[in-house]
Design an enzyme around this catalytic site. Sequence first.
Site, short mmCIF file in Angstrom:
data_model
loop_
_atom_site.label_atom_id
_atom_site.label_comp_id
_atom_site.label_asym_id
_atom_site.label_seq_id
_atom_site.Cartn_x
_atom_site.Cartn_y
_atom_site.Cartn_z
N ALA A 161 20.70 -16.64 -13.02
CA ALA A 161 21.42 -17.90 -12.89
C ALA A 161 20.80 -18.67 -11.73
O ALA A 161 20.15 -18.08 -10.85
CB ALA A 161 22.89 -17.61 -12.62
N GLY B 220 21.24 -13.14 -14.71
CA GLY B 220 21.48 -13.82 -15.99
C GLY B 220 20.29 -13.73 -16.95
O GLY B 220 20.48 -13.82 -18.16
N GLU C 22 20.69 -10.46 -18.59
CA GLU C 22 21.87 -10.57 -19.45
C GLU C 22 21.57 -11.35 -20.73
O GLU C 22 22.06 -10.99 -21.81
CB GLU C 22 23.01 -11.24 -18.66
CG GLU C 22 23.51 -10.34 -17.54
CD GLU C 22 24.45 -11.04 -16.58
OE1 GLU C 22 24.03 -12.03 -15.94
OE2 GLU C 22 25.61 -10.62 -16.47
N GLU D 206 23.00 -9.08 -8.48
CA GLU D 206 24.06 -9.99 -8.02
C GLU D 206 24.75 -9.52 -6.75
O GLU D 206 25.20 -10.35 -5.94
CB GLU D 206 25.12 -10.17 -9.12
CG GLU D 206 24.66 -11.02 -10.30
CD GLU D 206 23.93 -10.23 -11.38
OE1 GLU D 206 23.60 -9.04 -11.15
OE2 GLU D 206 23.69 -10.80 -12.45
#
Length: 276
Positions: free
Chosen positions: A81, A126, A129, A149
């Site tokens: 992200a 992300g 993911e 994270e």
Amino acid sequence: MTDQPDARPETPSTLLLDERDGVLTITVNRPEALNALSPTVIDELRAVIDGVRPRVGEGSDWSLRGIILTGGGEKAFIAGADIKQMSAMDRASADAYTARAQELTSWLEELPIPVVAAVNGFALGGGCELAMACDFVYASENARFGQPEVALGLIPGFGGTVRLQRFVGAAAARELIMTGRRIDAAEAQRLGLVSCVFPTPEALLAGAHAALAEVRAQSPLAVARSKATIRAVELLSPRAGLDAEREAFAACFDSEDMREGTTAFIEKRRPSFTGR
Ligand code: CAA
């Protein structure tokens, strides 16, 4: 699905799109930010996937048979992200951001054609993911995976706590998420996160195309139903999963593709599938 309309730019600003031989290659192209998933990237990916839907699935012309998702530049698939944009978010905007990204991962899983993650560098947070929402995770030797994270005071938010344990088991998922440790392509393959490792990013893309060429020779309907059944079974108890599989198997016997596939085998010829 949300009823919030997506932005549908004619030409996405963060993606490169290339379609040939029934395969759409989507390249997340922000190499200066290692292809980090800003809200714009998420919205543009959503618009592309949404636009693909009418071209695939029962009743469509099956003009698309597969998707490859990869990253632009030399270093990254997707480095996560977008940390810079997240640093300015509050709880409500973060919730909306993750909801749109999580929904995108579900859309990839629900698409009736296979999606290949061609992981050609960092697949962190992300990025890892998003790869795990694809059907095949292929990697080049320079790929690096991780859920880092915790180093940011965060937890995985685009499905990592759910999907990583499906790939690697709960023990390895706990260790990877709580340490934030990064792993190379060989270890990711050993753990079951990656199914195939290629020596170079070029070989990786060629391998992804070769896999989808194999898919293209199969019944589109049967491929779609296999994917849907695998997903349905994952969400059910083993007993209910077997029931779902039995129902989907029996339903194939109503399809033209099944009649054609079995007849072609008996007649010792290649099948000609219509996807009906
Ligand atoms: N978001 C925003 N920008 C990022 C980024 C990210 N996730 N990852 C890298 N960048 C930017 C860097 O800030 C840098 O920009 P500037 O040149 O403007 O400084 C540029 O990309 C190149 O990165 P580096 O100079 O850091 O490259 P490096 O080779 O030294 O390191 C790296 C590469 C190890 C991947 C490092 O960039 C890194 O650790 N990135 C962050 C990875 C990360 O923590 N990802 C998880 C994000 S949180 C998340 O994803 C939550 C979730 O589950 C939804």
